[in-house]
Design an enzyme around this catalytic site. Structure first.
Site, PDB file in Angstrom:
ATOM      1  N   PHE A 187       9.770  -0.938  -1.489  1.00 46.11           N
ATOM      2  CA  PHE A 187       9.084  -1.345  -0.258  1.00 46.11           C
ATOM      3  C   PHE A 187       7.685  -0.725  -0.120  1.00 46.11           C
ATOM      4  O   PHE A 187       7.256  -0.389   0.977  1.00 46.11           O
ATOM      5  CB  PHE A 187       9.950  -1.010   0.971  1.00 46.11           C
ATOM      6  CG  PHE A 187      11.402  -1.224   0.720  1.00 46.11           C
ATOM      7  CD1 PHE A 187      11.926  -2.500   0.662  1.00 46.11           C
ATOM      8  CD2 PHE A 187      12.261  -0.154   0.465  1.00 46.11           C
ATOM      9  CE1 PHE A 187      13.262  -2.712   0.375  1.00 46.11           C
ATOM     10  CE2 PHE A 187      13.598  -0.354   0.175  1.00 46.11           C
ATOM     11  CZ  PHE A 187      14.101  -1.645   0.140  1.00 46.11           C
ATOM     12  N   CYS A 188       6.994  -0.579  -1.247  1.00 45.59           N
ATOM     13  CA  CYS A 188       5.642   0.002  -1.243  1.00 45.59           C
ATOM     14  C   CYS A 188       5.646   1.384  -0.584  1.00 45.59           C
ATOM     15  O   CYS A 188       4.724   1.727   0.153  1.00 45.59           O
ATOM     16  CB  CYS A 188       4.652  -0.917  -0.541  1.00 45.59           C
ATOM     17  SG  CYS A 188       4.360  -2.466  -1.407  1.00 45.59           S
ATOM     18  N   ASN A 189       6.703   2.152  -0.827  1.00 47.11           N
ATOM     19  CA  ASN A 189       6.814   3.488  -0.255  1.00 47.11           C
ATOM     20  C   ASN A 189       7.578   4.374  -1.244  1.00 47.11           C
ATOM     21  O   ASN A 189       8.744   4.711  -1.043  1.00 47.11           O
ATOM     22  CB  ASN A 189       7.533   3.442   1.094  1.00 47.11           C
ATOM     23  CG  ASN A 189       7.430   4.755   1.865  1.00 47.11           C
ATOM     24  OD1 ASN A 189       7.269   5.817   1.276  1.00 47.11           O
ATOM     25  ND2 ASN A 189       7.534   4.683   3.178  1.00 47.11           N
TER      26      ASN A 189
END
Length: 855
Positions: free
Chosen positions: A400-402
């Protein structure tokens, strides 16, 4: 409870769904943290606005331009009002999104470079931050600014107040954190803003003045933010997360106290009060917003925001109602999900959360988890995602781009991330488990239009796919109402008028007693040599792979050959067929696309399986048939003059160059599918190559030229493997299915018969007479195998049965390519009945102490 539904909108959640989101149909959409959905009335009001008014470029001076300018200014006020602040305290700078706003801050913040004599500015961020925040360090590094990532646990009040020691030091520092984690939904204290700015809380011990960047993109989609209380210096956001529409538009809210200190080097159209082209003279506009909004803003999208705010208020009664409604759904889902147990007491899921979902003040409507099997082993997120597609459930998987939060919750070290990268895993792929450990997870998230039924559908999906027999909830019915679709009998053979009879299967379920046990150990499946194949040839094709001649085994032979001239349409079965540089001649040379040139497959249109292409090589024509439609023909000759324009399209994210087959074919497919459709053909002079490697650890191979196939030139399946899967499906459905119908679901080019199921998974290469093929890896199955290729009906059981059969994986069949190191004449011919010589992969085996002693 009372929180569900919010209480301030128009009608119940169900009524809202019917009135504003009827397009969802039977879909369960649970990716609101990725992008929420726009209500129909927003779009209607916006289009009516555009139909009634003329909006000119706001940089012009005409009446229409003045209307645009005034409308944009009004929307700036409306936006600040939404966050309970005014233009006296904040300035609104429109950007292309939250990411662009973050980049603007990184470039414009008044950083003081560090030096040996004087420490400079510091940029600190919480490790639980979006990629776009972490990416700011790429800019700060060029300015010699110290970057310090902080874990959430490290954010504690300092014993010493460094600011009190050097009150005169005004070196600016920036601390960034998310109001809400986009990974877990954890809400970080908004009180940090005041504590950091007042000196009570120090991200790190350095003298200077701290400014706070609050990443509010995830938070403001479902929670109210009061900037009169929590006065962050910078607040970036994206509007599609709030309203669903427009996309590609965001804003940066800047505290006026810091706005005048922001620095800017580039200046674009509309930002200059005056400048000289021949001399270094530039005077920026006085307005901070106009100074930083380079070029013409996306003014029509900005105007859409007015209708977004109107719809949000009208439909929900405000953000406070949205907060409680979405939290009620998340709380219920979390409570049930965390209670699910296997019969042995093992949990069904592992939830990644910092809270117990007891309060919407600390937890947003996001649940992040991985599914476990009864032994506590991870079920990969790609597997879960594929199964969710059977239930028309949409959520997000991965990290999740994290990456920071992913490492924190999944227990991955920096070295683990590097090892995963070396193993071939990159962001966004489907490599979900490496060495038994997850590379990512599953995330569901709720929006204001989510309903209790959405939560129940998701929970029933978890139970139905893995968990019948677990506690808490009853299993949903497995049967699915089939679509009322019929089909005319399949036609087979070389030509459209059936000059060749249908080929019978060489084996059937009753042949299972003929199977013999294969030798133990790592051996290749080497049948009786094909006619003309010498022992010398066997040695030549084996290379470094393990090969030997097993005794007492039946020859491996080809039982069926299929090609699919039109991608996702019905199979065309043949007894023998020419092979070219791209595989079987004319296999997937055509495909059907929508009005935007996007490929239509059976995932979107199961009725495509009812379209029967039939090729007559002698007449050089393809006839296309479907029940209720007049047959239509298309020449096999490519249009050399190409009167129709060449167009670009994509297959599995790869660019392909095609041309339209004309209006006559477009009208035929549009009538049959009930939607605007076109038949296109790949240009013969366009080269599209297969991926370099398919499996972890394999050496790269020479790229193979592809038609419009997804992955490789050929797909091979084994009848014995299908028979074993048939047993699983029969047990689940309570009825047996004809082997031929099962084979059709896998849409293979080559069907073989071996001695044992899944022998093909061990193969490295094969030879069929003088034809040599390299194995490129397993085929990862999708929802298409759930579609009956004779009727177009769906049944979830097939993908679920496959997952339960093959160690929780949905692989079935292997991809092949023409062997790059052992070329054969083109064209050659592949025939049913040919014997197959297979060579196994060379797998390193570690000896046990007992084996070492015996050696």
């Amino acid at each position: 409870g009372a929180a569900y539904g919010g209480g301030g909108g128009k009608g119940s959640p169900r009524a809202l769904r019917r009135a504003e989101f009827a397009r969802l149909g039977g879909m369960t959409y649970l990716d609101h943290a990725g992008a929420t959905l726009f209500p129909q009335s927003l779009l209607k009001a916006f289009t009516e606005d555009l139909s009634a008014n003329i909006y000119g470029n706001p940089h012009s001076q005409s009446i229409s331009s003045k209307l645009t300018y005034d409308t944009i200014e009004h929307i700036r006020y409306r936006l600040l009002q939404h966050f309970n602040t005014t233009v006296e305290d904040y300035t609104v700078i429109f950007t292309s999104g939250c990411t662009a706003a973050l980049r603007l801050i990184a470039e414009a913040f008044p950083w003081v470079p560090g030096s040996p004599e004087e420490p400079g500015s510091c940029f600190c961020y919480l490790t639980d931050s979006h990629t776009s925040v972490v990416g700011m360090r790429g800019i700060t590094a060029t300015m010699n600014v110290l970057t310090v990532p902080l874990k959430p646990a490290e954010m504690v009040p300092q014993a010493e107040e460094v600011g009190a020691e050097e009150p005169s030091c005004q070196t600016p520092h920036l601390f960034c954190y998310p109001a809400q984690s986009n990974f877990s939904g954890t809400k970080y204290p908004l009180e940090w803003i005041k504590e950091i700015k007042s000196g009570k809380l120090h991200p790190i011990n350095v003298p200077g003045k701290w400014f706070v960047l609050l990443d509010a993109a995830s938070y403001v989609s479902t929670s109210p933010l009061d900037l009169s209380v929590h006065q962050a210096d910078f607040v970036p956001l994206s509007f599609y997360k709030m309203f669903g529409f427009p996309t590609g538009l965001g804003a940066l809210l800047v505290k006026n106290e810091i706005a005048s200190h922001l620095r800017k080097t580039y200046f674009g159209g509309g930002t200059a009060a005056a400048y000289l082209a021949g001399e270094d003279l530039y005077l920026p506009r006085r307005s901070i917003a106009e100074r930083f909004e380079d070029g013409t803003v996306s003014f029509l999208d900005i105007i859409a925001l007015k209708h977004g705010f109107d719809a949000l208020e009208r439909l929900t009664g405000g953000m406070e109602n949205i907060k409680w409604h979405t939290f009620a759904l998340a709380h219920y889902t979390y409570r049930v999900l965390s209670s699910l147990k296997y019969t042995n007491g093992a949990p069904v899921v592992r939830i990644y959360s910092d809270t117990d979902f007891s309060s919407p003040e600390t937890q947003g409507p996001i649940i992040n988890f991985n599914v476990l099997d009864e032994n506590g082993e991870i079920v990969g997120y790609s597997q879960v995602d594929r199964l969710a597609g059977l239930y028309n459930i949409h959520f997000r998987t991965g990290c999740f781009c994290n990456t920071g939060a992913c490492q924190q919750h999944l227990g991955m070290s920096n070295n683990d991330i590097k090892k995963n990268l070396q193993a071939g895993h990159v962001c966004g792929d489907d490599i979900d488990v490496i060495d038994g450990r997850p590379t990512g997870s599953v995330r569901i998230s709720f929006g204001y239009m989510s309903t209790f039924e959405d939560a129940q559908t998701f929970l029933k999906f978890i139970i139905a796919t893995r968990l019948c027999g677990c506690k808490m909830l009853n299993c949903p019915p497995q049967a699915e109402t089939p679509s009322p679709v019929t089909v005319s009998p399949k036609e087979n053979g070389y030509t459209y008028d059936n000059h060749v009879d249908k080929l019978p299967l060489k084996r059937s379920i009753t042949d299972s007693q003929l199977k013999t046990s294969s030798p133990s150990g790592l051996t290749s499946v080497c049948p009786q040599l094909a006619e003309g194949q010498s022992e010398r040839n066997v040695t030549e094709i084996s290379g470094n792979s393990t090969e030997m001649q097993p005794s007492g085994t039946t020859a491996v032979t080809i039982t069926n050959i299929y090609l699919y001239p039109i991608k996702s349409c019905a199979a065309f079965e043949v007894a023998q067929w020419p092979i070219g540089n791209q595989g079987l001649l004319y296999d997937r040379s055509w495909m059907v696309v929508n009005q935007n040139g996007v490929c239509i497959t059976q995932k979107q249109e199961p009725r495509l399986c009812l379209v029967q292409p039939l090729i007559d090589l002698e007449k050089n024509v393809m006839i296309i048939k479907a029940e209720g439609m007049d047959p239509i023909s298309v020449s096999l000759e490519e249009d050399s003059e190409r009167q129709t324009p060449v167009c670009q399209s994509k297959v599995c994210s790869h660019r392909v160059q095609t041309y339209s087959c004309g209006d006559r074919l477009a009208a035929w497919f549009s009538e049959f599918l009930g939607r605007q459709s076109y038949l296109i053909r790949q240009c013969s002079d366009f080269q599209r190559n297969a991926k370099q490697t398919h499996e972890k650890g394999e050496m790269p191979v020479t790229a193979a030229s592809l038609s419009l196939v997804n992955e490789a030139q050929y797909l091979l399946i084994n009848q014995e493997s299908v028979l074993q899967l048939s047993d699983q499906i029969t047990a689940r459905l309570g009825e047996s299915l004809p082997l031929q119908k099962l084979i059709h679901r896998f849409r293979a080019n080559i069907v073989i018969s071996t001695n044992e199921p899944f022998e093909e998974d061990k193969w490295d290469e094969i030879a069929i007479g003088r034809l040599h093929f390299k194995v490129m890896g397993p085929c990862h199955r999708c929802l298409v195998i759930c579609i009956d290729q004779q009727t177009g009906e769906r049944n979830k059981e097939f993908l679920q049965s496959l997952a339960s059969t093959k160690d929780r994986k949905t692989n079935f069949g292997i991809y092949l390519m023409n062997h790059p190191e052992r070329p054969f004449p083109i064209p050659s011919t592949l025939s049913v009945g040919s014997q197959v010589l297979a060579v196994e992969k060379n797998i390193t085996h570690s000896l046990s102490p007992e084996e070492q002693q015996s050696g």
